[in-house]
Each structure stands twice: as structure tokens, then as C-alpha cells.
Design a protein around this motif. Structure first.
Motif: not given
Length: 203
Positions: A85-95, A151-155, A173-179
């Protein structure tokens, strides 16, 4: 192909002084994934008539030649559940977008996760073959490249657990709420995924 081969390759790809803590050959789990990044929007995938609804889902089940984005998502949700899950452009989205084969996909590439003392790396191997020789495997490893990193800080967290019939699904899970979730074939060991989770979470 043994993960240790990728371990050796990853030590060549990281920055000077960066230490590789864990490596796993894996794949993004099947199921409904986060939306693509905004800049990756494909023509014809949105707007009127772009969904197909229930009829699109039925056509997707009956024939792989028919493809409707909304139908794909319905089939994925019913068959595999939610894989991220994640908004467009979130960490999960781009990954997930970074590891999607560019159509037309004519080759297979392994997905390799690596955790260092600084970053999470997502890599793509060189082309792989179903029936490969040792030389083919060595070439695929040698051509492995980093396609995404954070970066590790985004996890925020990482753990391996059950999902439906699969006891070896890694959820990052990422700090922006995506996973996003990753799996290995059911017959393969889940130890590399557990090592990734441990390296990211510190547990």
C-alpha cells in the motif's frame, strides 16, 4: 543460484566503507500493489472506460490476452490479497515500479534485496534462464545492478510472517506509511528474508 554469489557482488556495488549486513534473492509478492509514481502514468490506463469493472475481471480470468487495470486489481485481490500500500510516489510505490519489467519483457531478472549499515538496496540481476549453466548464473550475478535504494531512516519496520498459505512473506514498512511485501518460492528457505527483516528492524 546461491545468495552467497549475490553477497559477493553486492560488496562491489556499495559505497566505500559501507557494510553489507544481509542479502536475499526474492520477488515482490503477488497481489494488489501500490499505485505507480505520478511520472510513470501510462497512456490509456485512466479515464472513462479504463476500468472494465467486473466484466474486465472476468475477461482477465478467461484469457490473459485481455487486460483491464481495474480487472487486474480485482483478480489480484481475490487471488493473492494485498501485497503493498502507498500513495503514488511513496517509497513502496517507487520501489515496486523500479522492479517492474519494462514491456515487452523478454528476459527474466532476479530481484535481490540487500541491507547495509546505511541503506536498503533493491537490485536486479542480469538476464536469467530457466535452464541455466554455471556460466549463465555467473553472468547474471556479474551484471547485477542497484535499481532503487533508500536510507535506513526511511524504514519503519520489517517482519516475516504468514500470509494465507505462505509462511515466509517479508513485509517492509516505510516511515511515509507505505509498505511492500516480498516472498520466496514455498520450497525455498525463508532464512534470507528473516535476515533482511532482522537487519532492518534490529530484532
Amino acid at each position: 543460484m546461491a545468495d552467497i554469489s549475490y553477497q559477493e557482488r553486492l560488496t562491489q556495488l556499495v559505497e566505500p566503507g559501507e557494510q553489507v549486513l544481509a542479502v536475499a534473492k526474492t520477488e515482490i509478492a503477488q497481489g494488489v500493489l501500490p499505485a505507480d509514481p505520478p511520472q510513470a502514468e501510462q497512456p490509456g490506463t485512466s479515464g472513462a472506460g479504463g476500468g472494465g469493472g467486473v466484466s474486465g475481471a472476468l475477461l482477465n480470468l478467461l484469457s490473459p490476452l485481455f487486460s483491464f487495470p481495474a480487472g487486474d486489481r480485482i483478480v489480484d485481490r481475490v487471488t493473492h490479497g494485498v501485497a503493498g500500500r502507498g500513495a503514488p510516489g511513496s517509497s513502496a510505490s517507487t520501489l515496486q515500479h523500479a522492479r517492474r519489467p519494462v514491456p515487452p519483457a523478454t528476459t527474466l531478472n532476479d530481484t535481490v534485496l540487500a541491507v547495509t549499515d546505511r541503506r536498503l538496496l533493491v537490485c536486479a540481476s542480469g538476464p536469467t534462464k530457466l535452464w541455466s549453466s554455471q556460466a549463465d548464473d555467473e553472468r547474471a550475478v556479474a551484471e547485477t545492478r542497484v535499481v532503487w535504494s533508500a536510507p535506513r531512516t526511511a524504514m519503519a519496520d520489517a517482519r516475516v510472517g504468514w500470509h494465507r498459505l505462505n509462511p515466509k512473506r517479508l513485509r517492509i514498512e516505510f516511515t511515509d506509511g507505505s509498505w511492500l511485501a516480498f516472498t520466496v518460492p514455498i520450497a525455498e528457505s525463508g532464512k534470507p528474508l528473516r535476515e533482511i527483516a532482522s537487519a532492518l528492524s534490529g530484532r
